[in-house]
Design a protein around this motif. Sequence first.
Motif, short mmCIF file in Angstrom:
data_model
loop_
_atom_site.label_atom_id
_atom_site.label_comp_id
_atom_site.label_asym_id
_atom_site.label_seq_id
_atom_site.Cartn_x
_atom_site.Cartn_y
_atom_site.Cartn_z
N GLY A 61 4.84 13.39 -9.82
CA GLY A 61 5.21 12.61 -10.99
C GLY A 61 4.04 11.98 -11.69
O GLY A 61 4.01 11.89 -12.93
N ASP A 62 3.03 11.53 -10.94
CA ASP A 62 1.87 10.88 -11.54
C ASP A 62 0.73 11.84 -11.83
O ASP A 62 0.02 11.68 -12.83
N TYR A 63 0.52 12.83 -10.97
CA TYR A 63 -0.63 13.71 -11.12
C TYR A 63 -0.30 15.04 -11.81
O TYR A 63 -1.21 15.70 -12.33
N GLY A 64 0.98 15.44 -11.79
CA GLY A 64 1.35 16.72 -12.36
C GLY A 64 1.28 17.83 -11.34
O GLY A 64 0.45 17.80 -10.42
N ALA A 65 2.14 18.82 -11.49
CA ALA A 65 2.25 19.90 -10.50
C ALA A 65 0.97 20.72 -10.37
O ALA A 65 0.69 21.28 -9.31
N GLU A 66 0.18 20.79 -11.43
CA GLU A 66 -1.04 21.61 -11.40
C GLU A 66 -2.28 20.81 -11.02
O GLU A 66 -3.41 21.32 -11.14
N CYS A 67 -2.11 19.60 -10.57
CA CYS A 67 -3.27 18.80 -10.15
C CYS A 67 -3.95 19.47 -8.96
O CYS A 67 -3.29 19.88 -8.00
N PRO A 68 -5.27 19.58 -8.98
CA PRO A 68 -5.99 20.24 -7.87
C PRO A 68 -5.85 19.46 -6.56
O PRO A 68 -5.86 18.22 -6.55
N VAL A 69 -5.75 20.20 -5.48
CA VAL A 69 -5.69 19.64 -4.13
C VAL A 69 -6.58 20.48 -3.22
O VAL A 69 -6.64 21.71 -3.37
N ALA A 70 -7.25 19.82 -2.31
CA ALA A 70 -8.01 20.54 -1.28
C ALA A 70 -7.65 19.96 0.08
O ALA A 70 -7.50 18.75 0.22
N ALA B 86 -0.18 5.79 -9.00
CA ALA B 86 -0.12 5.32 -10.38
C ALA B 86 -1.51 5.16 -11.00
O ALA B 86 -1.66 5.21 -12.22
N THR B 87 -2.55 5.01 -10.18
CA THR B 87 -3.91 4.86 -10.71
C THR B 87 -4.52 6.20 -11.12
O THR B 87 -5.48 6.23 -11.87
N ARG B 88 -3.98 7.30 -10.59
CA ARG B 88 -4.51 8.65 -10.80
C ARG B 88 -5.98 8.76 -10.38
O ARG B 88 -6.73 9.61 -10.87
N GLU C 225 0.81 -1.21 0.00
CA GLU C 225 0.00 0.00 0.00
C GLU C 225 0.85 1.27 0.00
O GLU C 225 0.45 2.31 0.52
N ALA C 226 2.02 1.19 -0.60
CA ALA C 226 2.86 2.38 -0.75
C ALA C 226 2.11 3.43 -1.55
O ALA C 226 1.35 3.12 -2.49
N LEU C 227 2.30 4.69 -1.21
CA LEU C 227 1.59 5.79 -1.88
C LEU C 227 1.82 5.77 -3.38
O LEU C 227 0.92 6.08 -4.16
#
Length: 251
Positions: free
Chosen positions: A179-188, A156-158, A149-151
């Motif tokens: 690396g998998d989601y990209g720097a501009e991936c939204p986060v809350a 990798a599933t996105r 269950e490593a992050l």
Amino acid sequence: MTVHFIGAGPGAADLITLRAAQLLGSSPVCLYPGTYIDDAVLAHCPHGAELVDTQYLDLDRITAKVIDAHLAGNDVARLCSGDPSIYSALAEQTKRLDAAGVPWDVTPGVPAYAAAAALLGSELTVPELTQSVVLTRAHARSTAMPESEALANFAATRATLVLHLAITRVRELAAALVGDYGAECPVAVVYRASQPAEVVLRGTLSDIAGKVESADLRQAAVIIVGPALAPRAVAGSHLYDPERCRPTPES
């Protein structure tokens, strides 16, 4: 008597179920985690109920309190923050109760991630973008995570990631996900969803750590990562497809 494991929801006194309120109101003893649950939720307890804050008690002492109530013939409301199905130590506690011959049941509650998504006005699964939600946590000074269950495996599933117990490591985790989601991936980041002190931070993997550090958030927060938080377009779902919903002559 019965020990009722009750999901207390994310914190608001009116975000517990009708069943939870009834059980709280009829249990002479209530054990609750004071870190997450306040007087507003405890107001559902009957006048004169024995209230036990478990935040500084180990499982041996908690179990002893429950057994004492059992021997006295009293029902026990064992409040769990959010929903008992995740990160509630339900398995550990019920195993001990089974060994002691103490009956128990479980009442579900509103999980923190659902309350957070409601505040954000977000659906965490968006057609043709992501259809899975991963509920996981970080590992620092807590129980070790299984190697499988490593992050990185989940990243990798996105899929939409919901990270619990991770707020003090947000900078490290954001760096691991870029690396998998990209720097501009939204986060809350949602702190104490539904409570008076709630805080909602929005950003991306590139800037969310700075926002969390500026707000000095250290506990009781969930981190949600994924494109579903800000979809550029929303595809139509099969459920409401006009062709599928068109009445047939027989209907």
